[in-house]
Scaffold this motif. Structure first.
Motif, mmCIF file in Angstrom:
data_model
loop_
_atom_site.group_PDB
_atom_site.id
_atom_site.type_symbol
_atom_site.label_atom_id
_atom_site.label_comp_id
_atom_site.label_asym_id
_atom_site.label_seq_id
_atom_site.Cartn_x
_atom_site.Cartn_y
_atom_site.Cartn_z
ATOM 1 N N TRP A 4 12.142 42.247 53.625
ATOM 2 C CA TRP A 4 12.813 41.311 52.731
ATOM 3 C C TRP A 4 12.373 39.872 52.970
ATOM 4 O O TRP A 4 12.280 39.082 52.028
ATOM 5 C CB TRP A 4 14.324 41.455 52.868
ATOM 6 C CG TRP A 4 14.853 42.671 52.155
ATOM 7 C CD1 TRP A 4 14.144 43.769 51.766
ATOM 8 C CD2 TRP A 4 16.198 42.907 51.734
ATOM 9 N NE1 TRP A 4 14.965 44.687 51.147
ATOM 10 C CE2 TRP A 4 16.229 44.178 51.115
ATOM 11 C CE3 TRP A 4 17.380 42.181 51.844
ATOM 12 C CZ2 TRP A 4 17.388 44.723 50.584
ATOM 13 C CZ3 TRP A 4 18.553 42.730 51.324
ATOM 14 C CH2 TRP A 4 18.566 43.979 50.696
ATOM 15 N N ALA A 5 12.074 39.514 54.220
ATOM 16 C CA ALA A 5 11.564 38.162 54.494
ATOM 17 C C ALA A 5 10.188 37.983 53.852
ATOM 18 O O ALA A 5 9.911 36.941 53.222
ATOM 19 C CB ALA A 5 11.482 37.924 55.997
ATOM 20 N N SER A 6 9.330 38.987 53.976
ATOM 21 C CA SER A 6 7.988 38.913 53.386
ATOM 22 C C SER A 6 8.063 38.856 51.868
ATOM 23 O O SER A 6 7.380 38.041 51.229
ATOM 24 C CB SER A 6 7.155 40.125 53.825
ATOM 25 O OG SER A 6 6.994 40.157 55.224
ATOM 26 N N LEU A 59 2.105 42.815 50.504
ATOM 27 C CA LEU A 59 1.650 43.984 51.265
ATOM 28 C C LEU A 59 2.293 44.030 52.642
ATOM 29 O O LEU A 59 2.604 45.110 53.152
ATOM 30 C CB LEU A 59 0.129 43.958 51.401
ATOM 31 C CG LEU A 59 -0.667 44.167 50.109
ATOM 32 C CD1 LEU A 59 -2.158 44.104 50.384
ATOM 33 C CD2 LEU A 59 -0.302 45.487 49.444
ATOM 34 N N LEU A 60 2.500 42.876 53.255
ATOM 35 C CA LEU A 60 3.141 42.834 54.568
ATOM 36 C C LEU A 60 4.536 43.437 54.499
ATOM 37 O O LEU A 60 4.950 44.192 55.391
ATOM 38 C CB LEU A 60 3.208 41.394 55.065
ATOM 39 C CG LEU A 60 3.642 41.189 56.524
ATOM 40 C CD1 LEU A 60 2.631 41.808 57.474
ATOM 41 C CD2 LEU A 60 3.817 39.708 56.815
ATOM 42 N N GLY A 61 5.269 43.136 53.435
ATOM 43 C CA GLY A 61 6.609 43.687 53.280
ATOM 44 C C GLY A 61 6.611 45.197 53.154
ATOM 45 O O GLY A 61 7.537 45.874 53.625
ATOM 46 N N ALA A 62 5.569 45.751 52.543
ATOM 47 C CA ALA A 62 5.487 47.202 52.372
ATOM 48 C C ALA A 62 5.425 47.921 53.712
ATOM 49 O O ALA A 62 5.771 49.102 53.814
ATOM 50 C CB ALA A 62 4.267 47.564 51.532
ATOM 51 N N ILE A 68 17.943 50.835 48.148
ATOM 52 C CA ILE A 68 18.386 49.453 48.360
ATOM 53 C C ILE A 68 17.246 48.597 48.904
ATOM 54 O O ILE A 68 17.091 47.428 48.531
ATOM 55 C CB ILE A 68 19.595 49.431 49.317
ATOM 56 C CG1 ILE A 68 20.793 50.128 48.663
ATOM 57 C CG2 ILE A 68 19.963 48.004 49.718
ATOM 58 C CD1 ILE A 68 21.963 50.345 49.596
ATOM 59 N N TRP A 69 16.436 49.182 49.775
ATOM 60 C CA TRP A 69 15.311 48.463 50.376
ATOM 61 C C TRP A 69 14.359 47.912 49.318
ATOM 62 O O TRP A 69 13.732 46.867 49.505
ATOM 63 C CB TRP A 69 14.589 49.413 51.331
ATOM 64 C CG TRP A 69 13.407 48.847 52.044
ATOM 65 C CD1 TRP A 69 13.407 47.991 53.113
ATOM 66 C CD2 TRP A 69 12.024 49.139 51.765
ATOM 67 N NE1 TRP A 69 12.111 47.722 53.506
ATOM 68 C CE2 TRP A 69 11.254 48.414 52.698
ATOM 69 C CE3 TRP A 69 11.374 49.931 50.815
ATOM 70 C CZ2 TRP A 69 9.853 48.463 52.709
ATOM 71 C CZ3 TRP A 69 9.994 49.990 50.826
ATOM 72 C CH2 TRP A 69 9.251 49.257 51.760
ATOM 73 N N HIS A 70 14.234 48.597 48.174
ATOM 74 C CA HIS A 70 13.308 48.187 47.114
ATOM 75 C C HIS A 70 13.812 47.020 46.260
ATOM 76 O O HIS A 70 13.050 46.481 45.454
ATOM 77 C CB HIS A 70 13.030 49.372 46.173
ATOM 78 C CG HIS A 70 12.077 50.392 46.730
ATOM 79 N ND1 HIS A 70 12.495 51.460 47.487
ATOM 80 C CD2 HIS A 70 10.729 50.502 46.639
ATOM 81 C CE1 HIS A 70 11.449 52.210 47.827
ATOM 82 N NE2 HIS A 70 10.365 51.646 47.337
ATOM 83 N N VAL A 98 20.307 51.596 63.955
ATOM 84 C CA VAL A 98 20.630 50.190 63.647
ATOM 85 C C VAL A 98 19.416 49.298 63.875
ATOM 86 O O VAL A 98 19.089 48.443 63.043
ATOM 87 C CB VAL A 98 21.826 49.716 64.502
ATOM 88 C CG1 VAL A 98 22.032 48.211 64.332
ATOM 89 C CG2 VAL A 98 23.090 50.475 64.117
ATOM 90 N N LEU A 99 18.726 49.485 64.991
ATOM 91 C CA LEU A 99 17.554 48.665 65.296
ATOM 92 C C LEU A 99 16.448 48.905 64.276
ATOM 93 O O LEU A 99 15.805 47.945 63.807
ATOM 94 C CB LEU A 99 17.045 48.977 66.704
ATOM 95 C CG LEU A 99 15.793 48.206 67.161
ATOM 96 C CD1 LEU A 99 16.051 46.704 67.129
ATOM 97 C CD2 LEU A 99 15.361 48.654 68.551
ATOM 98 N N PHE A 100 16.205 50.157 63.937
ATOM 99 C CA PHE A 100 15.168 50.471 62.946
ATOM 100 C C PHE A 100 15.477 49.793 61.612
ATOM 101 O O PHE A 100 14.598 49.170 60.998
ATOM 102 C CB PHE A 100 15.046 51.978 62.746
ATOM 103 C CG PHE A 100 14.171 52.351 61.578
ATOM 104 C CD1 PHE A 100 12.790 52.353 61.711
ATOM 105 C CD2 PHE A 100 14.728 52.670 60.347
ATOM 106 C CE1 PHE A 100 11.975 52.667 60.627
ATOM 107 C CE2 PHE A 100 13.924 52.988 59.265
ATOM 108 C CZ PHE A 100 12.542 52.990 59.402
ATOM 109 N N LEU A 101 16.715 49.916 61.141
ATOM 110 C CA LEU A 101 17.077 49.330 59.856
ATOM 111 C C LEU A 101 16.978 47.811 59.887
ATOM 112 O O LEU A 101 16.538 47.184 58.908
ATOM 113 C CB LEU A 101 18.496 49.764 59.464
ATOM 114 C CG LEU A 101 18.662 51.247 59.114
ATOM 115 C CD1 LEU A 101 20.119 51.564 58.814
ATOM 116 C CD2 LEU A 101 17.789 51.628 57.923
#
Length: 282
Positions: free
Chosen positions: A23-25, A46-49, A172-174, A12-15
């Protein structure tokens, strides 16, 4: 706290960290509106990656503070992994080239070496191309997805289901990238067959990377991720037919490799010693 509870809280913490930072970046990149690799949009893009990397760092720090052992299914870099890494890279690249060539024979877009050379030149040369393709994706993600999340999922489910679950999460992350100008995802479009096929393609890639992780640790997963991404860019896979064929080939190859690896493990697992039969108590 039990081992199972620690694994669940770690997942949970990792996700949370991975999705929140990425997603914020990417949200900032969307608001800026410029091309992904052009200033100032390139910075949040790049930060989001590196979202999965941030998630991995948080988990490792927490584990260190609490003096907890590594998950049972964590794979250290074995020496044999150094030998497996180039093989895994070639396998990943071959699935892409194979799908593109079959598509060409079926009337799809031709595979052109000149297009690949032009892309490398436009990227600033071979070293720059390799560096960008290695950092954005393989290195920024694999220490998180495979090195951190995969072992914790394996503690709760089998290898195949862990790969499938991680693949769905990864897909989903993408999603925000479909709204960042200049990305491959944006070029496909979210509500198109190519966009949906891209999201689907992440799942067999997750299975291939899971197999690679079991064989050669994070280095193996990086090799698979890099081999597939770099070859997709060089071949120029932009149409639905080669996309679909590559997805199918990767799915078949991943399932076969996982099945063979599973059977090998079963074959090397010693059978329990026979026990004396006693009447059952009811």
């Amino acid at each position: 706290m039990t081992t199972e509870s620690r694994q669940k809280s770690g997942i949970v913490l990792f996700l949370f960290v991975t999705f929140a930072t990425a997603w914020a970046s990417w949200g900032v990149a969307i608001l800026l509106g410029g091309p992904a690799m052009s200033p100032p949009t390139v910075i949040p893009y790049l930060l989001g990656a590196f979202g999965p990397m941030f998630g991995a760092i948080v988990i490792r720090l927490r584990r260190t503070v609490r003096r907890q052992p590594a998950p049972a299914h964590s794979v250290r870099l074995p020496l044999i992994g150094l030998l497996w890494t180039p093989v895994l890279l070639v396998v990943a690249a071959a699935t892409v080239v194979g799908g593109a060539l079959i598509a060409q024979q079926l009337g799809g877009p031709p595979v052109s070496l000149n297009s690949a050379l032009t892309l490398v030149q436009m990227s600033g040369g071979p070293l720059t191309f390799v560096a960008v393709m290695l950092v954005v994706g393989p290195l920024s993600e694999e220490f998180g997805w495979r090195g951190t999340l995969h072992p914790r999922l394996r503690g709760k489910m089998g290898r195949l289901f862990a790969g499938l679950v991680l693949g769905i999460i990864w897909s989903i992350w993408h999603l925000p990238l479909f709204f960042v100008t200049g990305t491959v995802q944006n070029a496909f479009g979210l509500l198109t067959f190519s966009g949906l096929t891209y999201l689907l393609s992440v799942i067999p890639m997750a299975l291939l990377a899971a197999y690679a992780y079991d064989r050669a640790g994070v280095l193996g997963a990086v090799a698979v991720h890099f081999g597939a991404n770099a070859t997709m860019s060089l071949v120029g896979v932009t149409e639905l037919l080669p996309q679909a064929l590559i997805v199918g080939i990767q799915a078949v190859v991943a399932l076969l490799l996982l099945a063979v690896h599973r059977d090998r493990e079963k074959a090397t697992t010693p059978e329990p010693a026979p026990r004396e039969l006693v009447p059952a108590h009811r």
